[in-house]
Design an enzyme around this catalytic site. Structure first.
Site, PDB file in Angstrom:
ATOM      1  N   ARG A  35       0.855  -1.201   0.000  1.00 16.38           N
ATOM      2  CA  ARG A  35       0.000   0.000   0.000  1.00 16.38           C
ATOM      3  C   ARG A  35       0.886   1.244   0.000  1.00 16.38           C
ATOM      4  NH1 ARG A  35      -3.564  -0.030   5.123  1.00 16.38           N
ATOM      5  NH2 ARG A  35      -4.321  -1.904   4.052  1.00 16.38           N
TER       6      ARG A  35
ATOM      7  N   HIS B 268       1.687  -2.034   5.722  1.00 15.49           N
ATOM      8  CA  HIS B 268       1.491  -2.425   4.330  1.00 15.49           C
ATOM      9  C   HIS B 268       2.478  -1.712   3.408  1.00 15.49           C
ATOM     10  CE1 HIS B 268      -2.208  -4.904   4.152  1.00 15.49           C
ATOM     11  NE2 HIS B 268      -2.548  -4.272   5.258  1.00 15.49           N
TER      12      HIS B 268
ATOM     13  N   ASP C 213      -3.658  -8.521   3.295  1.00 22.14           N
ATOM     14  CA  ASP C 213      -5.006  -8.721   3.820  1.00 22.14           C
ATOM     15  C   ASP C 213      -5.706  -9.726   2.922  1.00 22.14           C
ATOM     16  OD1 ASP C 213      -4.572  -6.723   5.717  1.00 22.14           O
ATOM     17  OD2 ASP C 213      -5.478  -5.159   4.474  1.00 22.14           O
TER      18      ASP C 213
ATOM     19  N   GLU D 277      -7.360  -7.645  13.649  1.00 26.39           N
ATOM     20  CA  GLU D 277      -7.915  -7.828  12.307  1.00 26.39           C
ATOM     21  C   GLU D 277      -7.637  -9.259  11.841  1.00 26.39           C
ATOM     22  OE1 GLU D 277      -7.220  -3.181  10.868  1.00 26.39           O
ATOM     23  OE2 GLU D 277      -5.952  -4.782  10.036  1.00 26.39           O
TER      24      GLU D 277
ATOM     25  N   HIS E 148      -5.364  -9.802   8.524  1.00 25.78           N
ATOM     26  CA  HIS E 148      -4.112  -9.052   8.373  1.00 25.78           C
ATOM     27  C   HIS E 148      -2.918  -9.895   8.830  1.00 25.78           C
ATOM     28  CE1 HIS E 148      -1.827  -5.092   8.833  1.00 25.78           C
ATOM     29  NE2 HIS E 148      -1.071  -5.936   9.522  1.00 25.78           N
TER      30      HIS E 148
END
Length: 237
Positions: free
Chosen positions: A108, A152, A159, A216, A219
């Site tokens: 990301r 990320h 994910d 999460e 993740h």
């Protein structure tokens, strides 16, 4: 994916609170602490596991912001080659157990994280609240769920979820990117089936060298990270 365009990375060294303020207020963070790295170290995961399903949410508007995210110019999953190789091993084990991967996000760019921070600071924008953060205010999302820096952006975090052989997602008890304690891997409110499904994913990923994130269920970060102190900002294309 081999890319031959130079890109910027931001080191943790020298980044201070004033830099984070700049990140929150600018579409693209022009920090001066920049080094050059070889983008060929990042690969397109689809070239390693073409049978996986790719649902790159930040390329589309199906995400908690409700619009395509800055820095995503293609629906691709890019990872550092070490993490990508680990993911390929995990995918093999998932397939042996009768499952497949559906991948939501991988590398990301920092500019995408900046977009998230601008969104969380816009208190008037609540169009996705019912689906993604029904029980929390935006001010409660900073920190555990949204931060000015994301793992990320280091290239080793992914994910994802599991699907059955027909491509149907296993029931996990909460949506991907749902900001709520319900998304905690061991939240007591989920059913036994949902908990078992979360642990199927968790155990497959751990066995391949990935570390889970308790808040999460989707993740995971490959360890050791190739660049644990670096945040990359080249676009996904």
């Amino acid at each position: 994916m081999l890319l031959n365009i130079s890109f910027k990375v931001v080191s943790l060294l020298g980044v201070c609170a004033l830099s984070n303020v700049a990140i929150a207020n600018e579409p693209h963070n022009p920090l001066s602490s920049v080094d050059q790295y070889d983008r060929s170290e990042f690969v397109d995961v689809a070239t390693l596991i073409p049978t996986a399903l790719f649902d790159i949410r930040y390329f589309s508007g199906q995400n908690f912001v409700g619009e395509p995210i800055t820095g995503y110019q293609a629906a691709k999953c890019l990872l550092h080659k070490t993490a990508a190789e680990g993911l390929a091993k995990a995918h093999t084990q998932a397939q042996k157990a009768g499952y497949n991967f559906k991948i939501y996000d991988c590398y990301r760019p920092q500019r995408a994280v900046d977009h998230f921070v601008r969104w969380v600071n816009d208190e008037a924008d609540t169009k996705t609240k019912a689906a993604y953060y029904p029980n929390l205010g935006k001010d409660q999302l900073l920190g555990g769920y949204i931060a000015a820096k994301s793992g990320h952006s280091r290239g080793s975090t992914i994910d994802l979820t599991l699907t059955d052989a027909k491509g149907e997602e296993l029931h996990m008890g909460s949506l991907f990117d749902m900001f709520d304690p319900l998304s905690n891997t061991d939240d007591p409110r989920i059913t036994e089936e949902q908990k078992a499904n979360r642990y199927k994913l968790k155990n497959i990923m751990i066995a391949a060298g990935f570390s889970p994130y308790s808040m999460e269920w989707w993740h995971f970060t490959y360890k050791p990270q190739a660049y644990p102190n670096t945040y990359f900002d080249f676009v996904v294309q």
